[in-house]
Design a protein around this motif. Structure first.
Motif, PDB file in Angstrom:
ATOM      1  N   GLY A   1       0.803  -1.212   0.000  1.00 51.89           N
ATOM      2  CA  GLY A   1       0.000   0.000   0.000  1.00 51.89           C
ATOM      3  C   GLY A   1       0.840   1.267   0.000  1.00 51.89           C
ATOM      4  N   LEU A   2       1.940   1.286  -0.759  1.00 55.38           N
ATOM      5  CA  LEU A   2       2.822   2.453  -0.826  1.00 55.38           C
ATOM      6  C   LEU A   2       2.221   3.516  -1.743  1.00 55.38           C
ATOM      7  N   PRO A   3       2.616   4.785  -1.589  1.00 60.12           N
ATOM      8  CA  PRO A   3       1.999   5.874  -2.359  1.00 60.12           C
ATOM      9  C   PRO A   3       2.161   5.736  -3.871  1.00 60.12           C
ATOM     10  N   SER A   4       3.352   5.274  -4.312  1.00 65.11           N
ATOM     11  CA  SER A   4       3.630   5.258  -5.754  1.00 65.11           C
ATOM     12  C   SER A   4       4.887   4.453  -6.017  1.00 65.11           C
ATOM     13  N   GLU A   5       5.092   4.120  -7.280  1.00 65.32           N
ATOM     14  CA  GLU A   5       6.353   3.482  -7.645  1.00 65.32           C
ATOM     15  C   GLU A   5       7.508   4.455  -7.478  1.00 65.32           C
ATOM     16  N   PHE A   6       7.240   5.744  -7.692  1.00 66.63           N
ATOM     17  CA  PHE A   6       8.259   6.784  -7.570  1.00 66.63           C
ATOM     18  C   PHE A   6       7.966   7.600  -6.317  1.00 66.63           C
ATOM     19  N   MET A   7       8.946   7.685  -5.392  1.00 69.16           N
ATOM     20  CA  MET A   7       8.707   8.331  -4.099  1.00 69.16           C
ATOM     21  C   MET A   7       9.904   9.160  -3.665  1.00 69.16           C
ATOM     22  N   GLU A   8       9.635  10.315  -3.077  1.00 69.64           N
ATOM     23  CA  GLU A   8      10.646  11.063  -2.351  1.00 69.64           C
ATOM     24  C   GLU A   8      10.599  10.628  -0.890  1.00 69.64           C
ATOM     25  N   GLY A   9      11.769  10.519  -0.275  1.00 66.91           N
ATOM     26  CA  GLY A   9      11.807  10.109   1.136  1.00 66.91           C
ATOM     27  C   GLY A   9      11.241   8.722   1.353  1.00 66.91           C
ATOM     28  N   ALA A  10      11.546   7.805   0.449  1.00 66.03           N
ATOM     29  CA  ALA A  10      10.995   6.450   0.549  1.00 66.03           C
ATOM     30  C   ALA A  10      11.437   5.746   1.830  1.00 66.03           C
TER      31      ALA A  10
END
Length: 551
Positions: free
Chosen positions: A44-53
């Motif tokens: 349930g992560l925000p997106s495939e591309f993330m800042e501050g992952a």
């Protein structure tokens, strides 16, 4: 195709190569990451591309694993470390924690500056053959692996090790605490994955298998694991000392039966635990000596229990008053005799059977048989004598034991005041409050309670003071030097005096000659037991024994 597009294609190729292994790539300068689409959907992560992952992923880490995870990531980004290999639990989108193995590496430019942090996260929650608590391979996977080696004529080496006294840890602190310590050792074991495979066998036991490392290498691994368990395990900033036992061998005969390899490994592991104080036992899988035969004996014992306890019987050894040597009772002692093994001493099978689920039923059979024999044959002759039965740690901790004992007493209409319960050595490991509650329950029914084998293992005067006992049985080991050592005499005299002062009876076991009997009697021992008075007798022999019939 430019380099960025090529990197994207390579990323997608790796990301789609496995259903349970996720890929990540982080630009360390910009703290900008790309994660596998499967990982995004799974957790349930925000997106495939993330800042501050890293911060986002930290929120998914189990609270007990978070500190180690944060430290490892901080070491990566501060330059203290160039790689990351960590076993932890992460929360999926359903709110459930699943074990994950994360491996990551720093990619540098030509000047040595950190450019990328890339790696994989293996999702053990959906992986096959993975133990969900530890995140390492299961016992079933181990057997499959060994079978493959056999079929491929592949030589290998195996190390098995365990956390000792995990049952006691679970009883005192709870199973979650014990599971946490098991995960701690699993996390340490996976640091050897470069040359070995790690398996969890259940019961705080692990196996490390390698086609590269041989016995010397496995010995080194075991010593490192032992030192780590002793010195580097902390729970809530409190140092916890864990003791390990271990065994290993090289399997050079590729035709060796897989079951024999495993059975001999577990047998040698128990030898390390029970006889060698945790020292590594190097065993031979082709040996067919007494250790191997013991496996067959234990299996035959189990079959005897299932077959209405066929082959088991009881003998009874008299206990006498130290002052006048009149009989005051007998102790029921279990025996087993079955073709082709003959009579097998209980010291050769009780410790093994105590770990078997069938042991509880055997214990109830002993109590019921002993009380039935005693009421039918002994009490009509001498109604003032008592029958002693041994009660093990395994029986006492079962919540239904009180009910089962009451049922036996009621069914046989046996007078509880003629029963003595002897608590075996390992019962002392139970929580003192729990133990006292059980002792007091027995005593309210008129049953006397003794501590058996006083002087062995964890026995101490402090144990006796804390427990509401009627008496103790002083172990025979104290008598071995009694006639030749003033120190031994001082020790025995002090124990007997201490028991008398606190109002606890003392029974001295192992009396084999008159000089010893006279000596301990002069110290004030309450009761005596040993071959000098009678060997363990069958019920028919006991009925005719002069001690029982002496007026």
């Amino acid at each position: 195709m430019d380099k960025i597009a090529l990197v994207g294609k390579i990323f997608e190729a790796f990301a789609n190569s496995s259903d349970n292994r996720y890929v990540f790539l982080c630009d360390m300068q910009k703290d900008y990451s790309r994660w596998s689409k499967q990982a995004v959907e799974r957790f349930g992560l925000p997106s495939e591309f993330m800042e501050g992952a890293g911060d986002i992923w930290t929120e998914h880490i189990h609270p007990d694993d978070k500190e180690a995870y944060i430290k490892s990531i901080e070491d990566i980004f501060s330059g203290k470390s160039e790689s990351h290999e960590l076993l932890y639990r992460a929360m999926d989108k359903e709110g459930k924690y699943v074990p994950c193995m994360c491996k990551g590496y720093v990619i540098k430019d030509e000047e040595g500056n950190n450019l990328y942090f890339a790696g994989t996260i293996e999702d053990y929650g959906i992986a096959k053959d993975i133990d969900p608590n530890t995140g390492v391979y299961s016992k079933a996977k181990l057997m499959s692996c060994l079978k493959s080696y056999q079929e491929d004529n592949q030589k290998y080496s195996i190390l098995v090790f365990k956390i000792c006294e995990i049952d006691e840890i679970n009883n005192v602190y709870g199973y979650e605490y014990g599971n946490f310590l098991i995960r701690v050792m699993a996390t340490k074991a996976v640091t050897y994955l470069d040359t070995c495979d790690i398996f969890y066998l259940g019961g705080a036991r692990f196996a490390i298998v390698s086609v590269e490392e041989k016995t010397p290498g496995l010995k080194k691994i075991y010593e490192e694991l032992k030192n780590y368990a002793k010195r580097d395990v902390f729970v809530d900033n409190n140092h916890i000392t864990l003791i390990l036992a271990g065994a290993c061998t090289d399997v050079n005969n590729t035709k060796s039966d897989v079951s024999a390899v495993y059975s001999n490994a577990i047998m040698a592991l128990n030898e390390s635990n029970n006889e060698n104080y945790g020292e590594l036992v190097v065993f031979n899988v082709t040996r067919r000596g007494s250790k191997f035969e013991r496996i067959a004996i234990i299996n035959a014992l189990r079959n005897s229990i299932i077959d209405d306890f066929k082959g088991f019987y009881l003998r009874y050894q008299p206990v006498v008053d130290a002052k006048n040597e009149q009989i005051v009772g007998v102790e029921a002692l279990i025996r087993w005799n079955r073709f082709p093994y003959g009579e097998v001493s209980p010291r050769d099978f009780i410790e093994w059977l105590e770990k078997d689920p069938l042991f509880y039923e055997l214990g109830l059979w002993v109590i019921k048989t002993a009380l039935s024999d005693y009421k039918k044959y002994v009490l009509p002759i001498n109604q003032y004598t008592k029958i002693s039965v041994n009660l093990s740690y395994v029986q006492l901790k079962r919540k239904e034991f009180r009910t089962d004992l009451d049922k036996i007493l009621k069914e046989l209409d046996f007078p509880a005041e003629n029963l003595v319960i002897e608590l075996t050595e390992r019962c002392r490991l139970l929580d003192t409050s729990f133990l006292n509650n059980e002792i007091n329950y027995f005593r309210t029914k008129g049953i006397e309670v003794y501590m058996d084998d006083y002087g062995k293992g964890s026995a101490s005067v402090e144990n006796i003071i804390k427990l509401q006992l009627d008496g103790v049985k002083i172990d025979k080991a104290f008598l071995d030097e009694l006639l030749v050592s003033e120190k031994a005499r001082t020790m025995v005299r002090s124990i007997i005096n201490a028991m008398r002062e606190i109002g606890v009876h003392s029974t001295v076991e192992g009396i084999e000659e008159r000089r010893v009997a006279d000596l301990v009697s002069s110290y004030g021992a309450t009761y005596l037991q040993g071959f000098m008075y009678a060997t363990p007798l069958t019920i028919d022999e006991l009925k005719e024994n002069p001690l029982l019939n002496r007026k």
